[in-house]
Write a protein that holds these residues in place. Structure first.
Motif, PDB file in Angstrom:
ATOM      1  N   ARG A   1       0.936  -1.323   0.021  1.00 63.39           N
ATOM      2  CA  ARG A   1       0.335  -0.152  -0.831  1.00 63.39           C
ATOM      3  C   ARG A   1       0.243   1.097   0.111  1.00 63.39           C
ATOM      4  O   ARG A   1       2.669   1.188   0.702  1.00 63.39           O
ATOM      5  CB  ARG A   1      -1.212   0.140   1.765  1.00 63.39           C
ATOM      6  N   ASP A   2       0.271   2.684  -0.101  1.00 62.60           N
ATOM      7  CA  ASP A   2       0.706   3.791  -0.100  1.00 62.60           C
ATOM      8  C   ASP A   2       0.702   4.102   1.351  1.00 62.60           C
ATOM      9  O   ASP A   2      -0.269   4.378   1.650  1.00 62.60           O
ATOM     10  CB  ASP A   2       0.672   5.297  -1.190  1.00 62.60           C
ATOM     11  N   LEU A   3       2.093   4.428   1.815  1.00 63.60           N
ATOM     12  CA  LEU A   3       1.734   4.013   3.161  1.00 63.60           C
ATOM     13  C   LEU A   3       2.765   5.123   4.132  1.00 63.60           C
ATOM     14  O   LEU A   3       2.537   5.726   5.032  1.00 63.60           O
ATOM     15  CB  LEU A   3       2.218   3.302   4.152  1.00 63.60           C
ATOM     16  N   LEU A   4       3.476   6.046   3.033  1.00 62.34           N
ATOM     17  CA  LEU A   4       5.148   6.815   3.677  1.00 62.34           C
ATOM     18  C   LEU A   4       5.125   7.853   3.819  1.00 62.34           C
ATOM     19  O   LEU A   4       2.839   8.530   2.543  1.00 62.34           O
ATOM     20  CB  LEU A   4       6.015   6.868   2.935  1.00 62.34           C
ATOM     21  N   GLU A   5       5.438   9.106   4.234  1.00 58.06           N
ATOM     22  CA  GLU A   5       4.557  10.253   4.292  1.00 58.06           C
ATOM     23  C   GLU A   5       5.423  11.220   3.740  1.00 58.06           C
ATOM     24  O   GLU A   5       6.911  11.387   4.359  1.00 58.06           O
ATOM     25  CB  GLU A   5       4.430  10.797   6.030  1.00 58.06           C
ATOM     26  N   VAL A   6       5.107  11.872   2.622  1.00 59.50           N
ATOM     27  CA  VAL A   6       5.624  12.616   1.572  1.00 59.50           C
ATOM     28  C   VAL A   6       6.717  13.210   2.906  1.00 59.50           C
ATOM     29  O   VAL A   6       6.500  14.072   3.276  1.00 59.50           O
ATOM     30  CB  VAL A   6       5.519  13.647   0.663  1.00 59.50           C
ATOM     31  N   LYS A   7       8.163  14.006   2.339  1.00 60.65           N
ATOM     32  CA  LYS A   7       8.992  14.741   2.392  1.00 60.65           C
ATOM     33  C   LYS A   7       9.154  15.816   2.150  1.00 60.65           C
ATOM     34  O   LYS A   7       9.678  15.803   0.864  1.00 60.65           O
ATOM     35  CB  LYS A   7      10.526  14.266   3.573  1.00 60.65           C
ATOM     36  N   GLU A   8       9.571  17.644   2.807  1.00 62.98           N
ATOM     37  CA  GLU A   8      10.464  18.228   2.060  1.00 62.98           C
ATOM     38  C   GLU A   8      11.476  17.567   1.394  1.00 62.98           C
ATOM     39  O   GLU A   8      12.032  16.823   2.342  1.00 62.98           O
ATOM     40  CB  GLU A   8      11.058  19.602   3.113  1.00 62.98           C
ATOM     41  N   GLY A   9      11.733  18.320  -0.017  1.00 61.54           N
ATOM     42  CA  GLY A   9      12.411  17.619  -1.005  1.00 61.54           C
ATOM     43  C   GLY A   9      12.378  16.593  -1.873  1.00 61.54           C
ATOM     44  O   GLY A   9      13.642  16.093  -2.892  1.00 61.54           O
ATOM     45  N   ASP A  10      11.347  15.258  -1.407  1.00 61.00           N
ATOM     46  CA  ASP A  10      10.800  14.882  -2.439  1.00 61.00           C
ATOM     47  C   ASP A  10      11.065  14.797  -3.665  1.00 61.00           C
ATOM     48  O   ASP A  10      10.869  16.463  -3.738  1.00 61.00           O
ATOM     49  CB  ASP A  10      10.216  13.804  -1.728  1.00 61.00           C
ATOM     50  N   LEU A  11      10.557  14.056  -4.280  1.00 59.86           N
ATOM     51  CA  LEU A  11      10.166  14.952  -5.694  1.00 59.86           C
ATOM     52  C   LEU A  11       8.263  14.603  -5.780  1.00 59.86           C
ATOM     53  O   LEU A  11       8.411  13.630  -5.892  1.00 59.86           O
ATOM     54  CB  LEU A  11      11.298  13.895  -6.641  1.00 59.86           C
ATOM     55  N   CYS A  12       8.278  15.436  -6.791  1.00 60.71           N
ATOM     56  CA  CYS A  12       7.408  15.473  -7.764  1.00 60.71           C
ATOM     57  C   CYS A  12       6.216  13.731  -8.335  1.00 60.71           C
ATOM     58  O   CYS A  12       7.187  13.511  -9.169  1.00 60.71           O
ATOM     59  CB  CYS A  12       6.953  17.005  -7.975  1.00 60.71           C
ATOM     60  N   PRO A  13       5.940  13.391  -7.639  1.00 64.32           N
ATOM     61  CA  PRO A  13       4.815  12.630  -8.983  1.00 64.32           C
ATOM     62  C   PRO A  13       3.934  13.118 -10.205  1.00 64.32           C
ATOM     63  O   PRO A  13       4.817  12.104 -10.748  1.00 64.32           O
ATOM     64  CB  PRO A  13       4.250  12.569  -7.767  1.00 64.32           C
ATOM     65  N   LYS A  14       4.227  13.913 -10.097  1.00 65.68           N
ATOM     66  CA  LYS A  14       3.409  14.681 -11.314  1.00 65.68           C
ATOM     67  C   LYS A  14       4.805  14.618 -12.596  1.00 65.68           C
ATOM     68  O   LYS A  14       4.827  14.659 -13.906  1.00 65.68           O
ATOM     69  CB  LYS A  14       3.328  15.420 -11.597  1.00 65.68           C
ATOM     70  N   CYS A  15       4.633  15.988 -12.005  1.00 67.03           N
ATOM     71  CA  CYS A  15       6.399  16.373 -13.107  1.00 67.03           C
ATOM     72  C   CYS A  15       8.530  16.288 -12.908  1.00 67.03           C
ATOM     73  O   CYS A  15       8.930  16.621 -13.465  1.00 67.03           O
ATOM     74  CB  CYS A  15       6.511  17.960 -13.035  1.00 67.03           C
ATOM     75  N   GLY A  16       8.403  16.105 -11.499  1.00 62.19           N
ATOM     76  CA  GLY A  16       9.758  15.124 -11.059  1.00 62.19           C
ATOM     77  C   GLY A  16      10.513  16.504 -10.197  1.00 62.19           C
ATOM     78  O   GLY A  16      11.955  16.498  -9.885  1.00 62.19           O
ATOM     79  N   GLY A  17       9.512  17.727  -9.550  1.00 60.52           N
ATOM     80  CA  GLY A  17      10.110  19.161  -9.323  1.00 60.52           C
ATOM     81  C   GLY A  17      10.125  18.733  -7.837  1.00 60.52           C
ATOM     82  O   GLY A  17       9.955  17.518  -7.496  1.00 60.52           O
ATOM     83  N   THR A  18      11.107  19.949  -7.448  1.00 64.15           N
ATOM     84  CA  THR A  18      11.153  19.102  -5.419  1.00 64.15           C
ATOM     85  C   THR A  18       9.815  19.578  -4.628  1.00 64.15           C
ATOM     86  O   THR A  18       9.300  20.679  -5.314  1.00 64.15           O
ATOM     87  CB  THR A  18      12.230  20.554  -5.571  1.00 64.15           C
ATOM     88  N   LEU A  19       9.494  18.850  -4.142  1.00 63.86           N
ATOM     89  CA  LEU A  19       8.495  19.338  -3.593  1.00 63.86           C
ATOM     90  C   LEU A  19       8.870  20.249  -1.915  1.00 63.86           C
ATOM     91  O   LEU A  19       9.495  20.103  -1.331  1.00 63.86           O
ATOM     92  CB  LEU A  19       7.721  17.712  -2.577  1.00 63.86           C
ATOM     93  N   GLY A  20       7.848  21.005  -1.346  1.00 61.41           N
ATOM     94  CA  GLY A  20       7.936  21.893  -0.851  1.00 61.41           C
ATOM     95  C   GLY A  20       6.883  21.492   0.486  1.00 61.41           C
ATOM     96  O   GLY A  20       5.836  21.352   0.317  1.00 61.41           O
ATOM     97  N   LEU A  21       6.527  21.747   1.876  1.00 60.87           N
ATOM     98  CA  LEU A  21       6.107  21.867   2.850  1.00 60.87           C
ATOM     99  C   LEU A  21       5.659  23.133   3.075  1.00 60.87           C
ATOM    100  O   LEU A  21       6.471  24.232   3.243  1.00 60.87           O
ATOM    101  CB  LEU A  21       6.976  21.345   4.124  1.00 60.87           C
ATOM    102  N   THR A  22       4.449  23.589   3.192  1.00 60.84           N
ATOM    103  CA  THR A  22       3.753  24.760   3.735  1.00 60.84           C
ATOM    104  C   THR A  22       2.435  24.803   4.526  1.00 60.84           C
ATOM    105  O   THR A  22       2.132  23.533   4.998  1.00 60.84           O
ATOM    106  CB  THR A  22       3.502  25.564   2.914  1.00 60.84           C
ATOM    107  N   LYS A  23       2.330  25.432   5.509  1.00 60.20           N
ATOM    108  CA  LYS A  23       0.918  25.592   6.319  1.00 60.20           C
ATOM    109  C   LYS A  23      -0.413  26.288   5.718  1.00 60.20           C
ATOM    110  O   LYS A  23      -0.123  26.921   5.112  1.00 60.20           O
ATOM    111  CB  LYS A  23       1.629  26.132   7.402  1.00 60.20           C
TER     112      LYS A  23
END
Ligand code: ATP
Ligand code: MG
Length: 610
Positions: free
Chosen positions: A426-448
């Motif tokens: 199953r998909d179980l993990l929590e994404v972290k800042e700096g992981d790569l985007c599932p759509k375009c491979g860009g860098t993922l950031g976190l915001t509130k």
């Protein structure tokens, strides 16, 4: 409006227990007053803003073709039992009985009530589609009501429910509602993002949240820095992770690893990236209490009762399930890479009918023969008879892993998951800042963000449970496809302040309670009073929302209240009037403009409407 006649009790005192600025200003500015835990009165200033928010929501909802109605706040429990949510919704659902012992709930949401309202009335596909909405009270007995209106127990929601003949039409309405919500939040003047979201206890598939961006927000949002991808962290995904460091190639073997019981130590012991370590997180899944069965004499919750019996049977034959206070607990296991963390929401969603996942301590693991820190995939099902063992999907068929040997002080190396039979991924993990985007491979950031709206596709979840159908074109009875669409109307007030308020008080933008606050510096000065009164009448005639501060209080207090309450502009009529001058102060920037006191009304209107 004359300030002297306004029921506005402003205060300089810091109210107790206010963590957020929005909570502090709503209380100090005399917008709301608490009457009980998580229950607030709206005072006149608060009601003025609330009405402005409601007006915008209503205009846009009406424009979309939805019909406004009003459903009873109190809902017969029977409907909630039928929908199988009476037990599942959890303690947020306030249940009570009337004098005849009939059970009721205070509506925390109204899917059941709306289906019951439409059922039998909409008989044909010709009456579809239909979107019905209300702006009405909700009650959720939140475990920790906090931050004032942000997380109240009683709060105001706009909830809409749509009915369709098929999925395609539901998809069309879902898009229309997304567009409608965007117009609403743009008109409310807030900076927001639409994010992919979990469907929560309401159930269904397809869910988007509208997040107002604010550092104090309780929700974490994952945003791609390159493309449009945005998702609540609860369900955010990433491009599968890869690492450059070499894999620990080894023949399958058991290794003595004395006292090496956490990922960091294990990574150092074997000198490998934690990516190659198999981490096991054990939790206890909680299943509903079956309270509805007590009310009905028999369970109407077929899924739930089947599940509970299953769990009870497991409890008989194994140690992984226990029954406490009628609720069933069952131990379950989640495997991830050592570098990843378990997502609570994803793990919960993996277990059918579980209402929560809770931690368990090492003694509970020891009791079923598992040494904490050394749990691994080999033989786990045999040792524990656990029904729920899941692996993160990124591990599918991975080799060269290291995992616990289910024996104190031992680990296996050379673990190859492709050799196991029937593993559930199953998909179980929590994404972290700096992981790569599932759509375009860009860098993922976190915001509130603060969740101010949420739209869901419900499908036939509720029409099936409550047996609500219509006759389709072919003359056959079909269940309604449904969508539901919520806006946290009362939460919008604190959310706006979290985004816009400054050190001096509230800033509302166009929602400000009045556009102009005419501040008479000294009400004993007849010239000032006469000028201010004339200006007040003239602005009123032009349709400006204007308040005149005619109170016999110090000028400094009047200006402090202007800033605290956040009227859009102040026009100060003071000593400078002798020299033919008045002053305009804009609340947002606190910028001051000197104006001639004989400025043409039209020019003044333009300035205050800016
Ligand atoms: P949250 O995650 O904040 O608890 P939710 O997902 O449970 O909210 P929904 O069922 O989606 O809430 O309800 C629709 C909207 O109602 C939410 O988007 C939110 O703006 C608002 N809302 C929910 N709970 C509260 C509350 N306790 N107080 C004020 N507003 C609320
Ligand atoms: Mg929600």
């Amino acid at each position: 409006m004359r300030f002297s006649k306004l029921f506005a009790i402003t205060s300089k005192e810091e109210p107790k227990d206010c963590v957020l600025k929005s909570h502090k200003y709503l209380i100090r500015g005399g917008f709301i007053k608490q009457i009980g835990s998580g229950i607030y009165n709206f005072l006149p200033l608060g009601k003025i803003i609330l009405n402005k928010v409601i007006k915008i929501i209503k205009e846009e909802m009406d424009k979309s073709g939805a019909n406004e109605l009003s459903l009873g706040f109190v809902t017969p429990a029977e409907l909630w039992i039928k929908s199988q949510r009476y037990d599942k919704y959890g303690k947020e659902l306030l249940k009570f009985k009337d004098r005849k012992e009939n059970p009721f709930v205070l509506g925390p949401t109204h899917e059941e009530a709306i289906v019951e309202c439409v059922k039998g009335e909409v008989k044909s596909y010709k009456q579809l589609p239909l979107n019905l909405y209300q702006i009405n009270l909700k009650f959720r007995d939140e475990i920790r009501p906090r931050f004032g209106l942000m997380r109240g127990r009683e709060f105001l929601m706009k909830d809409a429910y749509s009915f369709h003949a098929n999925k395609e039409d539901l998809d069309r309405e879902f898009e229309l509602m997304e567009a409608t919500y965007k117009s609403i939040f743009r008109r409310l003047g807030v900076d927001f993002r639409v994010v992919e979201a979990d469907s929560g206890a309401i159930g269904g598939s397809g869910s988007k949240e509208f997040m107002l961006l604010a550092p104090s927000g309780e929700d974490s949002i994952v945003i791609c820095q390159k493309c449009e991808y945005a998702a609540n962290i609860e369900i955010a995904t990433r491009a599968f992770k890869r690492v450059d460091s070499p894999a620990p190639k080894a023949e399958f073997a058991k290794f003595h690893t004395p006292n090496v019981s956490n990922i960091k130590d294990l990574s150092e012991f074997f000198k490998v990236d934690s990516y190659y370590l198999l981490k096991c997180v054990a939790k206890k899944a909680v299943f509903a209490s079956g309270e509805s069965a007590k009310l009905c004499g028999t369970s109407v919750d077929s899924n739930k009762s089947a599940d509970s019996t299953d769990s009870a049977k497991l409890g008989d034959s194994t140690d992984s399930a226990t029954i406490t206070n009628n609720s069933t607990h069952e131990i379950c296991f989640f495997f991830l890479r050592g570098c990843d963390e378990l997502s609570h929401t994803k793990a919960l969603n993996a277990i059918p009918n579980a209402i929560d996942l809770i931690d368990l301590d090492s003694s509970e693991l020891e009791a079923i023969g598992l040494p904490a820190g050394f749990i691994g995939a080999y033989g786990l099902r045999n040792i524990t008879n656990a029904k729920y063992i899941f692996f993160d999907r990124e591990l599918e068929d991975s080799a060269d892993l290291i995992c616990g040997a289910n024996e104190r002080d031992y680990h296996f190396v050379g673990v190859d998951l492709s050799k196991f039979q029937g593993l559930e991924y199953r998909d179980l993990l929590e994404v972290k800042e700096g992981d790569l985007c599932p759509k375009c491979g860009g860098t993922l950031g976190l915001t509130k963000g603060i969740e101010i709206g949420h739209i869901f596709k419900l499908g036939d979840r509720y029409s099936r449970a409550l047996e609500a159908s219509f006759l389709d074109k072919d003359g056959k009875a079909k269940l309604f496809e449904m969508g539901c669409y919520g806006i946290g109307v009362s939460r919008i007030l604190p959310a706006i302040l979290e985004q816009k308020a400054d050190e001096s008080g509230a800033v509302w933008g166009d929602l400000a309670p009045f556009e102009v606050d005419i501040v008479i510096s000294n009400i004993k000065n007849e010239a000032e009073v006469e000028f201010a009164n004339n200006l007040y009448e003239n602005l009123k005639k032009c349709g400006i929302e204007v308040i005149i501060d005619d109170r016999d209080v110090r000028f400094g207090s009047k200006m402090a209240d202007f800033e605290l309450i956040g009227f859009k502009n102040a026009i100060i009529v003071g000593k400078a009037l002798n020299n033919g001058k008045i002053e305009l102060v804009r609340r947002k920037t606190l910028e001051k403009l000197q104006l001639d006191s004989n400025i043409p009304l039209q020019d003044l209107l333009e300035l205050v409407r800016l």
